[in-house]
Design a protein around this motif. Structure first.
Motif, PDB file in Angstrom:
ATOM      1  N   UNK A  40       0.821  -1.217   0.000  1.00  0.00           N
ATOM      2  CA  UNK A  40       0.000   0.000   0.000  1.00  0.00           C
ATOM      3  C   UNK A  40       0.848   1.257   0.000  1.00  0.00           C
ATOM      4  N   UNK A  41       2.089   1.123   0.478  1.00  0.00           N
ATOM      5  CA  UNK A  41       2.963   2.298   0.521  1.00  0.00           C
ATOM      6  C   UNK A  41       3.444   2.682  -0.879  1.00  0.00           C
ATOM      7  N   UNK A  60      -7.163  -4.826  11.387  1.00  0.00           N
ATOM      8  CA  UNK A  60      -7.685  -3.543  11.880  1.00  0.00           C
ATOM      9  C   UNK A  60      -6.552  -2.566  12.187  1.00  0.00           C
ATOM     10  N   UNK A  61      -5.390  -3.110  12.626  1.00  0.00           N
ATOM     11  CA  UNK A  61      -4.246  -2.249  12.933  1.00  0.00           C
ATOM     12  C   UNK A  61      -3.787  -1.523  11.671  1.00  0.00           C
ATOM     13  N   UNK A  62      -3.671  -2.305  10.581  1.00  0.00           N
ATOM     14  CA  UNK A  62      -3.264  -1.717   9.306  1.00  0.00           C
ATOM     15  C   UNK A  62      -4.268  -0.653   8.861  1.00  0.00           C
ATOM     16  N   UNK A  63      -5.553  -1.007   8.962  1.00  0.00           N
ATOM     17  CA  UNK A  63      -6.614  -0.099   8.531  1.00  0.00           C
ATOM     18  C   UNK A  63      -6.554   1.216   9.326  1.00  0.00           C
ATOM     19  N   UNK A  68      -5.355   6.789   9.565  1.00  0.00           N
ATOM     20  CA  UNK A  68      -4.697   7.840  10.366  1.00  0.00           C
ATOM     21  C   UNK A  68      -3.756   8.666   9.515  1.00  0.00           C
ATOM     22  N   UNK A  69      -3.176   8.024   8.480  1.00  0.00           N
ATOM     23  CA  UNK A  69      -2.236   8.719   7.604  1.00  0.00           C
ATOM     24  C   UNK A  69      -2.963   9.421   6.452  1.00  0.00           C
ATOM     25  N   UNK A  94     -12.648   2.392   9.897  1.00  0.00           N
ATOM     26  CA  UNK A  94     -12.583   3.073   8.594  1.00  0.00           C
ATOM     27  C   UNK A  94     -12.832   2.165   7.408  1.00  0.00           C
ATOM     28  N   UNK A  95     -13.315   0.930   7.653  1.00  0.00           N
ATOM     29  CA  UNK A  95     -13.639   0.052   6.521  1.00  0.00           C
ATOM     30  C   UNK A  95     -14.877   0.592   5.815  1.00  0.00           C
TER      31      UNK A  95
END
Ligand code: CA
Length: 217
Positions: A40-41, A60-63, A68-69, A94-95
């Motif tokens: 994704x980066x 969920x951590x990734x999401x 947040x970014x 945020x899904x």
């Protein structure tokens, strides 16, 4: 369109990837949070299909990190956890949507298309453009009432240009929309597909901006 599938169960990942590729999408696969974050980066995805239970943590951590970014890529959570609390946590993180395993691949695909369209700011499914009638959900296009038969890759290219209507898409941007990381890209593939697509769509639909790229006005 270019999609990212984050899924650590090999059989399921293979089945989903094969199905979505068959529909003409370029699909990258990540089996861990680390791989997904790295993909994704560097790549821009029309939609991410995200499993929650991954070997190195929760999806969920990734999401949460991506949201947040400021990343607004549409994310569809696909997980075996069918409890209400998990759904709420996913949507809160945020899904954009949620499917519970085992899911129907055609339904997953329809949801992906719907969210990708919304992500492009074009939620309408049926549209008229340059003398053509287009059904984006059904991947169909007509001219003067006659359906034009596009291959999956031709449709993918057309869809990318359609989603960016009024903007020029560079050759690298089109390659990114058409190909996943492990696909081999022929040097002139975009030109070849544009030329085939033009023969089918007729003149005046896809414009060439020399040195810049292609667009649908
Ligand atoms: Ca899993």
């Amino acid at each position: 369109m270019r999609l990212l599938l984050v899924e650590d169960t090999p059989d399921l990942a293979r089945a989903v990837q094969e199905f979505l590729r068959g529909e003409g999408h370029a699909v990258d696969h990540a089996a861990t949070l680390d791989e997904a974050g790295a993909a994704m980066a560097v790549a821009e995805y029309a939609c991410v299909i995200l499993d929650l239970g991954l070997p190195d943590g929760s999806g969920l951590t990734l999401l949460r990190n991506r949201r947040g970014a400021g990343d607004r890529t549409p994310v569809l959570i696909a997980t075996a956890r069918d409890q209400i609390s998990d759904r709420i946590a996913g949507l809160d993180a945020g899904a954009d949507d949620y499917v519970v395993k085992p899911f129907d691949l055609r339904e997953l695909s329809a949801r992906i298309r719907a969210h990708a369209r919304r992500g492009q700011g074009a939620p309408a499914n049926r549209l008229a453009v340059a003398g053509l009638e287009v059904d984006r959900a059904g991947a169909k296009v007509w001219r003067a009432g006659e359906e034009l038969r596009l291959t999956a890759r031709e449709w993918s290219l057309f869809e990318a240009l359609l989603g960016a209507r009024g903007r020029i898409l560079s050759k690298p941007a089109l390659e990114e929309a058409l190909y996943a990381f492990d696909d081999t890209i022929e040097g002139n593939a975009v030109e070849v597909y544009v030329s085939r697509l033009r023969q089918k769509l007729g003149p005046g639909v896809i414009e060439t901006r020399r040195g810049l790229g292609y667009m649908i006005a």
